[in-house]
Design a protein around this motif. Structure first.
Motif, PDB file in Angstrom:
ATOM      1  N   ARG A   1      33.778  40.619  53.354  1.00 24.56           N
ATOM      2  CA  ARG A   1      34.185  38.769  53.608  1.00 24.56           C
ATOM      3  C   ARG A   1      34.604  39.086  52.814  1.00 24.56           C
ATOM      4  O   ARG A   1      35.268  37.359  53.035  1.00 24.56           O
ATOM      5  CB  ARG A   1      33.124  38.505  53.825  1.00 24.56           C
ATOM      6  N   GLY A   2      35.599  38.948  51.918  1.00 27.84           N
ATOM      7  CA  GLY A   2      36.232  39.150  50.147  1.00 27.84           C
ATOM      8  C   GLY A   2      35.526  38.918  49.479  1.00 27.84           C
ATOM      9  O   GLY A   2      34.333  38.613  49.976  1.00 27.84           O
ATOM     10  N   CYS A   3      35.058  39.801  48.159  1.00 25.39           N
ATOM     11  CA  CYS A   3      34.525  40.009  47.298  1.00 25.39           C
ATOM     12  C   CYS A   3      34.848  38.138  46.240  1.00 25.39           C
ATOM     13  O   CYS A   3      36.113  38.865  45.489  1.00 25.39           O
ATOM     14  CB  CYS A   3      34.415  40.693  46.928  1.00 25.39           C
ATOM     15  N   PRO A   4      33.813  37.708  46.216  1.00 25.38           N
ATOM     16  CA  PRO A   4      34.317  36.466  44.797  1.00 25.38           C
ATOM     17  C   PRO A   4      34.345  37.018  43.417  1.00 25.38           C
ATOM     18  O   PRO A   4      35.334  36.246  42.583  1.00 25.38           O
ATOM     19  CB  PRO A   4      33.462  35.626  45.020  1.00 25.38           C
ATOM     20  N   PHE A   5      33.932  38.342  43.580  1.00 28.78           N
ATOM     21  CA  PHE A   5      33.826  38.811  42.001  1.00 28.78           C
ATOM     22  C   PHE A   5      34.630  39.593  41.836  1.00 28.78           C
ATOM     23  O   PHE A   5      35.246  40.036  40.469  1.00 28.78           O
ATOM     24  CB  PHE A   5      32.776  39.343  41.701  1.00 28.78           C
ATOM     25  N   GLY A   6      35.663  39.761  42.937  1.00 30.75           N
ATOM     26  CA  GLY A   6      36.783  40.753  42.587  1.00 30.75           C
ATOM     27  C   GLY A   6      35.758  42.034  42.323  1.00 30.75           C
ATOM     28  O   GLY A   6      36.525  42.816  41.696  1.00 30.75           O
ATOM     29  N   GLY A   7      34.946  42.287  42.992  1.00 32.76           N
ATOM     30  CA  GLY A   7      34.268  43.849  42.882  1.00 32.76           C
ATOM     31  C   GLY A   7      34.667  45.251  43.215  1.00 32.76           C
ATOM     32  O   GLY A   7      34.125  45.666  42.616  1.00 32.76           O
ATOM     33  N   TYR A   8      35.434  45.068  44.232  1.00 28.67           N
ATOM     34  CA  TYR A   8      36.533  45.915  44.911  1.00 28.67           C
ATOM     35  C   TYR A   8      37.878  45.659  44.421  1.00 28.67           C
ATOM     36  O   TYR A   8      38.041  44.197  44.756  1.00 28.67           O
ATOM     37  CB  TYR A   8      35.691  45.897  46.309  1.00 28.67           C
ATOM     38  N   PHE A   9      38.790  46.424  45.037  1.00 28.90           N
ATOM     39  CA  PHE A   9      40.281  46.776  44.494  1.00 28.90           C
ATOM     40  C   PHE A   9      40.477  45.759  45.873  1.00 28.90           C
ATOM     41  O   PHE A   9      39.754  46.400  47.101  1.00 28.90           O
ATOM     42  CB  PHE A   9      40.552  47.877  44.722  1.00 28.90           C
ATOM     43  N   SER A  10      41.510  44.672  45.734  1.00 24.49           N
ATOM     44  CA  SER A  10      42.388  44.367  46.944  1.00 24.49           C
ATOM     45  C   SER A  10      43.343  43.547  46.390  1.00 24.49           C
ATOM     46  O   SER A  10      44.043  43.509  45.080  1.00 24.49           O
ATOM     47  CB  SER A  10      41.836  43.165  47.316  1.00 24.49           C
ATOM     48  N   SER A  11      44.455  43.904  47.222  1.00 22.61           N
ATOM     49  CA  SER A  11      45.547  43.511  46.806  1.00 22.61           C
ATOM     50  C   SER A  11      45.643  41.808  45.873  1.00 22.61           C
ATOM     51  O   SER A  11      46.040  41.391  45.442  1.00 22.61           O
ATOM     52  CB  SER A  11      46.326  42.799  48.047  1.00 22.61           C
ATOM     53  N   ASN A  12      44.352  41.027  46.763  1.00 22.04           N
ATOM     54  CA  ASN A  12      43.985  39.626  46.663  1.00 22.04           C
ATOM     55  C   ASN A  12      43.829  39.888  45.406  1.00 22.04           C
ATOM     56  O   ASN A  12      43.920  38.584  44.398  1.00 22.04           O
ATOM     57  CB  ASN A  12      43.337  39.319  47.296  1.00 22.04           C
ATOM     58  N   SER A  13      42.968  40.234  45.175  1.00 18.95           N
ATOM     59  CA  SER A  13      41.904  39.917  43.875  1.00 18.95           C
ATOM     60  C   SER A  13      42.466  41.026  42.427  1.00 18.95           C
ATOM     61  O   SER A  13      42.821  40.485  41.417  1.00 18.95           O
ATOM     62  CB  SER A  13      40.606  40.722  43.670  1.00 18.95           C
ATOM     63  N   ALA A  14      43.678  42.141  42.297  1.00 16.17           N
ATOM     64  CA  ALA A  14      44.147  42.323  41.870  1.00 16.17           C
ATOM     65  C   ALA A  14      45.749  43.352  41.623  1.00 16.17           C
ATOM     66  O   ALA A  14      46.019  42.031  40.452  1.00 16.17           O
ATOM     67  CB  ALA A  14      43.194  43.984  41.937  1.00 16.17           C
ATOM     68  N   THR A  15      46.322  43.142  42.639  1.00 20.33           N
ATOM     69  CA  THR A  15      47.903  43.358  42.445  1.00 20.33           C
ATOM     70  C   THR A  15      48.776  42.536  42.452  1.00 20.33           C
ATOM     71  O   THR A  15      49.724  42.093  41.961  1.00 20.33           O
ATOM     72  CB  THR A  15      48.097  44.262  43.343  1.00 20.33           C
ATOM     73  N   LEU A  16      48.452  41.759  43.431  1.00 19.75           N
ATOM     74  CA  LEU A  16      49.327  40.067  43.750  1.00 19.75           C
ATOM     75  C   LEU A  16      48.889  39.275  42.955  1.00 19.75           C
ATOM     76  O   LEU A  16      50.138  38.614  42.481  1.00 19.75           O
ATOM     77  CB  LEU A  16      48.549  39.136  45.764  1.00 19.75           C
ATOM     78  N   PRO A  17      48.055  38.768  41.802  1.00 19.17           N
ATOM     79  CA  PRO A  17      47.366  37.656  40.543  1.00 19.17           C
ATOM     80  C   PRO A  17      48.243  38.543  39.494  1.00 19.17           C
ATOM     81  O   PRO A  17      48.899  38.083  38.744  1.00 19.17           O
ATOM     82  CB  PRO A  17      46.323  38.129  40.048  1.00 19.17           C
ATOM     83  N   ALA A  18      48.127  40.348  39.641  1.00 22.02           N
ATOM     84  CA  ALA A  18      49.244  41.123  38.648  1.00 22.02           C
ATOM     85  C   ALA A  18      50.561  40.459  39.107  1.00 22.02           C
ATOM     86  O   ALA A  18      51.234  39.737  37.787  1.00 22.02           O
ATOM     87  CB  ALA A  18      49.190  42.000  38.412  1.00 22.02           C
ATOM     88  N   ALA A  19      51.383  40.273  40.029  1.00 16.36           N
ATOM     89  CA  ALA A  19      52.828  40.442  40.426  1.00 16.36           C
ATOM     90  C   ALA A  19      53.042  38.796  40.202  1.00 16.36           C
ATOM     91  O   ALA A  19      53.789  38.325  39.279  1.00 16.36           O
ATOM     92  CB  ALA A  19      53.108  40.657  41.965  1.00 16.36           C
TER      93      ALA A  19
END
Length: 566
Positions: A234-252
């Protein structure tokens, strides 16, 4: 000729990344952090972390149909609804099959999501390194072409991406499954620990370990920790797992160097015959259907194995009448997917006083134990397979109608026995005649050609499946399981969602599309780091390998730009 110089300047970047899934997100992060003004093109809608997960905190009774897919939904998603992760709570992340058709020359389930983040929102999150046994396999048995890299080339890049992505797991010291840089491992439950101990006693060639998963078991870079909800798709609001949305794209995005453009269908890579390089891409706006061109010094294709093949085959010119960089006639060929849907399960007695807490989004793993040494060689097939699975204890079944007081009461009591099951993931060999091609007679909702997919599992995979099934039974019998049931559901290629090949890397431009840095032999400023580059499939889940190759390719591209080679 009327040249719109201003528009050209406004549409020019240092780099273009096509696709925002697992590999595209990594390409965006690496290129932006290295100082390149980078345009990220996504053919689907924008999905913002947290805001874009509408069902993530809903209870079953808060969904209109308690999570079940309706007939109307299945009509729009006849292919996607075959996936285990498809449901009322996740259907917003899967494509409408009616608008995005393809043609099954042979049965093939193309499971995909067109949105920012791609399948990094819905993936299974299992992360395993490939070993030299995998990178040397093609050269050893003659299937496919030799990889131009070996494990030592990837090892530091595996570590690099693991430290950022967050991989939980247990070190085991196995040559066929190199250890990762791990976060604390998730814990096996009591029956899994029991079965693992019994396997260690009974077998000298196989072990059971906890799955290696892209879950932050401790807080990492502002993400997590995992809450053990097991609602990941469903998508994780905690960023508990790695996704582009929670990790790499915010870094970019944090670098100030990324421009993200959703609803952008890349229809071709633009090629300049005079320079021998690509100078950009042409896109169709998915909402207006208007065409626009964007320009850059380097292009990364991360549109997925089949999406990238489509772009290459549709990028025709005088120089490349059969598709961009396709002098080898390998583009679209050598399509692979892991074959699975084979395994066994049984009851484990003696743990009636035990239960478990939480919904751990991970299982156990049995690393490959076939064809890794002389002692483990099989006469009937090459390569190998691994198992994933786990133990659980259900609840009483109550009355046959599933309603009433007796049924409710039964659900307060655990079932009599625990169950333990394992299912296998097997390697699919690279066959030239497993391929995709463009069909210009059957068009999609945008008026674009569709893909003909002609792919199958062959004799080697069929022989392996017999062993996959029997070995699962052997393991369950050895650990004392009762009422063992084995199965082979025989899903078609594509169903494992591990498509690979179609633009493989290799040493010889005559037999491959890319070199060892994921760089096109014939168009040196185009890099491909999604699953299309894979020269063989191994049997491990491939996403971690895409991440490592992407980071390595970005490093190479930026160094080549500085040398003015691109």
């Amino acid at each position: 000729m009327n040249l719109n110089i201003k528009a050209t300047k406004e549409n020019t970047y240092d780099a273009i990344v096509v696709g925002s899934g697992i590999s595209g997100g990594w390409a965006a992060k690496e290129l932006c952090e290295k100082g390149l003004k980078t345009l990220v093109l996504e053919r689907g809608k924008n999905v913002e972390h947290i805001k874009g997960y509408p069902t993530t905190n809903l209870n079953p009774w808060e969904l209109d149909h308690r999570g079940w897919s309706t007939n109307e939904s299945k009509e729009k998603h006849p292919i996607q609804s075959r996936c285990y992760a498809f449901g009322e709570d996740t259907q917003q992340f899967w494509v409408n099959d009616l608008e995005n058709p393809y043609n099954e020359v042979k049965p093939f389930n193309w499971l995909r999501g067109y949105h920012v983040g791609g399948r990094s929102l819905m993936w299974g999150r299992q992360c395993y390194r490939l070993s030299d046994i995998d990178f040397e396999a093609n050269a050893k048995d003659g299937y496919g072409v030799d990889w131009p890299v070996r494990y030592k080339d990837l090892a530091p890049w595996y570590t690099y991406v693991e430290k950022f992505a967050g991989i939980s797991g247990q070190a085991e010291g196995l040559p066929q499954l190199p250890d990762s840089h791990f976060l604390p491992a998730m814990e096996m439950n009591c029956v899994e620990k029991h079965v693992a101990a019994r396997v260690k006693e009974k077998f000298d060639d196989r072990i059971i370990t906890i799955g290696r998963a892209a879950h932050a078991t401790a807080a990492l870079n502002g993400r997590g920790p995992c809450q053990y909800r097991n609602l990941c798709a469903r998508g994780c609001p905690f960023g508990g797992y790695f996704s582009s949305n929670s990790a790499t794209l915010p870094a970019a995005m944090q670098t100030g160097n990324m421009t993200l453009r959703p609803f952008s269908i890349v229809t071709e890579v633009l090629y300049d015959k005079e320079t021998g390089k690509a100078n950009g891409v042409r896109i169709m706006d998915a909402e207006t259907k208007e065409y626009t061109e964007y320009y850059a010094k380097v292009v990364f294709l991360n549109a997925s194995t089949l999406g990238t093949a489509w772009i290459l085959l549709n990028s025709v010119s005088d120089a490349f009448p059969n598709g961009l960089g396709n002098g080898s006639e390998q583009v679209g060929h050598n399509l692979m997917d892991h074959h699975y849907g084979v395994g066994a399960s049984g009851a484990i007695e003696g743990f009636g006083d035990k239960y478990y807490y939480g919904r751990r989004p991970n299982g156990i793993y049995v690393p490959r134990f076939r064809n890794i040494s002389e002692a483990t060689e099989r006469p009937d097939y090459v390569r190998g397979f691994g198992y994933q699975g786990g133990a659980g204890r259900g609840r009483g079944q109550g009355g046959p109608a599933g309603v009433g007081a007796d049924f409710k009461l039964s659900k307060t009591q655990p079932s009599e026995d625990w169950s333990f099951g394992i299912g296998s993931w097997g390697e699919h060999l690279p066959y030239y005649d497993n391929k995709v091609s463009l069909n210009h007679d059957k068009l999609d909702a945008y008026g674009l050609p569709t893909l003909d997919i002609d792919c199958e599992f062959k004799e080697n995979e069929m022989a392996m499946r017999k062993d996959m099934r029997q070995s699962a039974v052997d393991i369950l019998e050895a650990v004392g399981a009762k009422n063992i049931n084995s199965y082979d559901s025989a899903p078609p290629p594509g169903h494992c969602i591990h498509e690979m090949g179609t633009a493989r890397m290799g040493k010889d431009p005559k037999t491959s599309v890319l070199n060892g840095y994921n760089q096109m032999h014939e168009v040196p400023n185009v890099y491909i780091t999604d699953g299309a580059f894979m020269a063989s499939s191994a049997c491990q889940n491939p996403s971690l390998t895409y991440m490592a190759f992407t980071a390595r390719a970005c490093d190479h591209a930026v160094k080549e730009l500085k040398k003015q080679n691109l």
